[in-house]
Motif scaffolding. Structure first.
Motif, short mmCIF file in Angstrom:
data_model
loop_
_atom_site.label_atom_id
_atom_site.label_comp_id
_atom_site.label_asym_id
_atom_site.label_seq_id
_atom_site.Cartn_x
_atom_site.Cartn_y
_atom_site.Cartn_z
N THR A 46 0.87 -1.29 0.01
CA THR A 46 0.07 -0.07 0.09
C THR A 46 0.78 1.31 -0.10
N TRP A 47 1.91 1.37 0.91
CA TRP A 47 2.78 2.18 0.92
C TRP A 47 3.86 2.64 -0.11
N PHE A 48 4.29 1.63 -0.76
CA PHE A 48 5.23 1.54 -1.78
C PHE A 48 5.16 2.86 -2.71
N PRO A 49 3.92 3.05 -3.20
CA PRO A 49 3.88 4.36 -4.38
C PRO A 49 4.20 5.74 -3.70
N VAL A 50 3.65 5.59 -2.33
CA VAL A 50 4.13 6.70 -1.42
C VAL A 50 5.36 7.17 -1.29
N ALA A 51 6.17 6.04 -0.83
CA ALA A 51 7.66 5.86 -0.79
C ALA A 51 8.48 6.23 -2.09
N CYS A 52 7.82 5.85 -3.21
CA CYS A 52 8.32 6.37 -4.30
C CYS A 52 8.29 7.82 -4.90
N SER A 53 7.10 8.30 -4.60
CA SER A 53 6.78 9.85 -4.51
C SER A 53 7.79 10.61 -3.75
N GLN A 54 8.08 9.95 -2.62
CA GLN A 54 8.90 10.71 -1.89
C GLN A 54 10.38 10.81 -2.36
N ALA A 55 10.63 9.38 -2.86
CA ALA A 55 11.90 9.54 -3.53
C ALA A 55 12.14 10.49 -4.72
N MET A 56 11.19 10.62 -5.25
CA MET A 56 11.23 11.63 -6.57
C MET A 56 11.32 13.23 -6.15
N MET A 57 10.59 13.28 -4.78
CA MET A 57 10.73 14.64 -4.17
C MET A 57 12.20 14.95 -3.58
N LEU A 58 12.78 13.96 -3.12
CA LEU A 58 14.00 14.18 -2.39
C LEU A 58 15.28 14.10 -3.54
N TYR A 59 15.00 13.32 -4.47
CA TYR A 59 16.06 13.66 -5.72
C TYR A 59 15.84 14.82 -6.48
N THR A 60 14.75 15.10 -6.84
CA THR A 60 14.56 16.71 -7.17
C THR A 60 15.11 17.77 -6.53
N GLY A 61 14.97 17.53 -5.34
CA GLY A 61 15.33 18.57 -4.31
C GLY A 61 16.83 18.52 -4.25
N GLY A 62 17.36 17.31 -4.19
CA GLY A 62 18.81 17.25 -4.37
C GLY A 62 19.53 17.92 -5.55
N LYS A 63 18.95 17.67 -6.90
CA LYS A 63 19.47 18.09 -8.11
C LYS A 63 19.25 19.51 -7.97
N SER A 64 18.11 20.18 -7.29
CA SER A 64 17.91 21.58 -7.18
C SER A 64 19.00 22.22 -6.30
N LEU A 65 19.47 21.54 -5.08
CA LEU A 65 20.43 22.12 -4.44
C LEU A 65 21.91 22.08 -5.09
N GLU A 66 22.12 21.09 -6.08
CA GLU A 66 23.33 20.89 -6.72
C GLU A 66 23.66 22.37 -7.55
N TYR A 67 22.55 22.98 -8.16
CA TYR A 67 22.48 24.06 -9.13
C TYR A 67 22.06 25.33 -8.31
N LEU A 68 21.50 25.46 -7.51
CA LEU A 68 20.97 26.70 -6.75
C LEU A 68 21.58 26.76 -5.32
N ASN A 69 21.79 27.96 -5.00
CA ASN A 69 22.26 28.29 -3.57
C ASN A 69 21.20 28.00 -2.63
N VAL A 70 21.61 27.92 -1.41
CA VAL A 70 20.63 27.49 -0.32
C VAL A 70 19.28 28.81 -0.06
N PRO A 71 19.71 29.84 -0.08
CA PRO A 71 18.80 30.79 0.17
C PRO A 71 17.81 30.86 -0.95
N LEU A 72 18.46 30.62 -2.11
CA LEU A 72 17.33 30.90 -3.36
C LEU A 72 16.35 29.44 -3.33
N PHE A 73 17.06 28.44 -2.89
CA PHE A 73 16.39 27.12 -2.79
C PHE A 73 14.93 27.41 -1.72
N THR A 74 15.51 27.95 -0.47
CA THR A 74 14.35 28.00 0.44
C THR A 74 13.36 29.02 -0.14
N VAL A 75 13.71 29.97 -0.77
CA VAL A 75 12.64 31.12 -1.46
C VAL A 75 11.77 30.29 -2.42
#
Length: 338
Positions: free
Chosen positions: A75-104
Motif C-alpha cells: 500500500t505504501w510503496f507508491p508513496v515511498a516512490c513519490s517521496q524518492a522523486m521529491m528528495l531526488y529533485t530537491g537534491g538536484k535543485s541544491l546542486e545548482y541553486l544556492n541555499v537561500p534561493l532554494f528556500t525561497v
C-alpha cells in the motif's frame, strides 16, 4: 529558568539544529565535490535513518515503529516512490541553486499543495493564504531577478521539485488513513522501501568508475576524506530530523511546531550565506525576507483555519522541506516495533 521551559527548549533547538545541518550538508555534498552523487547520498540517508532508528529502539529511546509487513508495504510503496522523486529533485535543485534561493522557491510548493488539496479534497483557500501566496510569488520573482549565477537546470529541477513535493504530500494524505501510520512508521517504511531503489539507481546512473579512479589518486585523498565525513553527517542528520520532529511536536504543539518550521528558514538562509562562497546581493536578501514573511503569514493563516474548523477536520499541511519526515503532525505512536 524553569524545568518545563528547558524541556520545551531542548527539542526545539535540536529540531532547528538538525534541520539547518541537514540542508547545509546536503548542499555541501551535492555541489562541493568533484562528483555529485544524489542517489548515493539518499541511500546513505535512508540507511542512516533505518539503522539508527533500530538502534534507538533497541537501547530504549522513544522510537517506536510498526514492523515491516507485506500488506502495508504494498500500500505504501507508491508513496515511498513519490517521496524518492521529491528528495531526488530537491537534491538536484541544491546542486545548482544556492541555499537561500532554494528556500525561497521551496515556498512555491505550498501553493501547489494548497490548490492540489482544493482540487482533490475540496480544501478551502482563505484570503490570508492568498496574501501569503502573493508574497511567495513576489519573493521568487525577486530572487530569480537577482540570481547572478543563473542556471536553467537549477530552475528546471526546482520546478519539478515543487510538483513532486506537492504530489507526495497529497498522495500521502490519501493513503495514510488506510494504513494508520503514526510518528516513525512513515519514516521507517519510506526509508526501508526506498533504500534498495536508491542503491540500484546509484549503481546504474551515477559515475562510479570515474568516482573510484578520481579518488584512488592520492592527490585527492583530502577531498575523499571530506566527502566521507559529509556523507556520514548527512546520514546522522537524516535520523536526527526523523527523531527531533516528532519530539518537538510532542513537547510543544502543532501551532508552535509549524511556526518553528516557518521561522527556521531564516537561519538556514543566513548560515548558508556565511558558509558558502555564493555572492550575496541586496535583492537576494530581500527575496529571503519576503519568503520568510510569506511563511509566517501562511503559518498564521493555517493556524486560524485549524482553530475555526471542527475538531478532527483536515487542514492544509505545512510545507515540505528537504528532510526525511512528513510534516502532517501525527500524534505520538502507541504501538511497538516487532
Amino acid at each position: 529558568m524553569s524545568s518545563n521551559l528547558i524541556q520545551t527548549a531542548i527539542p526545539i533547538i535540536a529540531y532547528c539544529a538538525s534541520s539547518i545541518t541537514m540542508t547545509l550538508v546536503n548542499k555541501l555534498v551535492l555541489s562541493g565535490f568533484q562528483f555529485h552523487m544524489v542517489f548515493f547520498m539518499l541511500a546513505v540517508q535512508a540507511f542512516g535513518s533505518v539503522g539508527l532508528m533500530v538502534l534507538a529502539n533497541r537501547v530504549g529511546l522513544n522510537v517506536k515503529y510498526r514492523a515491516m509487513n507485506m500488506p502495508d508495504a504494498k500500500t505504501w510503496f507508491p508513496v515511498a516512490c513519490s517521496q524518492a522523486m521529491m528528495l531526488y529533485t530537491g537534491g538536484k535543485s541544491l546542486e545548482y541553486l544556492n541555499v537561500p534561493l532554494f528556500t525561497v522557491f521551496k515556498n512555491l510548493t505550498i501553493i501547489a499543495v494548497a490548490y492540489g488539496e482544493k482540487l482533490v479534497f475540496n480544501a478551502a483557500v482563505t484570503p490570508l493564504m492568498l496574501t501569503s501566496f502573493s508574497l511567495m510569488v513576489l519573493s521568487s520573482v525577486v530572487g530569480a531577478w537577482n540570481d547572478i549565477s543563473f542556471t536553467g537546470w537549477g530552475y528546471f529541477w526546482m520546478t519539478l521539485n515543487c510538483f513532486t513535493s506537492a504530489t507526495f504530500v497529497i498522495h500521502m494524505r490519501k493513503v495514510i488513513k488506510q494504513v494508520n501510520f503514526q510518528d516513525f512508521d512513515t519514516v521507517y517504511f519510506n526509508n526501508l522501501l526506498t533504500l534498495p531503489l536508491y542503491i540500484i539507481l546509484s549503481l546504474v546512473q551515477e559515475n562510479w568508475s570515474g568516482f573510484v579512479v578520481y579518488y584512488s589518486d592520492k592527490a585527492n585523498a583530502d577531498e575523499l576524506s571530506q566527502f566521507v565525513r559529509g556523507m556520514f553527517i548527512s546520514g546522522v542528520a537524516a535520523f536526527a530530523i526523523s527523531y527531533c520532529s516528532p519530539w518537538c511536536l510532542r513537547t510543544t504543539s502543532s501551532t508552535t511546531y509549524s511556526m518553528i518550521g516557518a521561522l527556521n528558514k531564516l537561519p538556514i538562509a543566513v548560515f548558508a550565506m556565511l558558509w558558502f562562497p555564493d555572492p550575496i546581493t541586496a535583492g537576494g536578501v530581500l527575496a529571503v525576507l519576503l519568503g520568510f514573511s510569506a511563511g509566517l503569514v501562511y503559518t498564521h493563516a493555517k493556524n486560524l483555519q485549524k482553530r475555526d474548523q471542527p475538531r478532527g477536520a483536515q487542514v492544509l499541511p505545512p510545507p515540505v522541506l528537504m528532510d526525511r519526515l512528513d510534516r502532517n503532525g501525527h500524534s505520538s505512536s502507541n504501538h511497538e516495533s516487532k
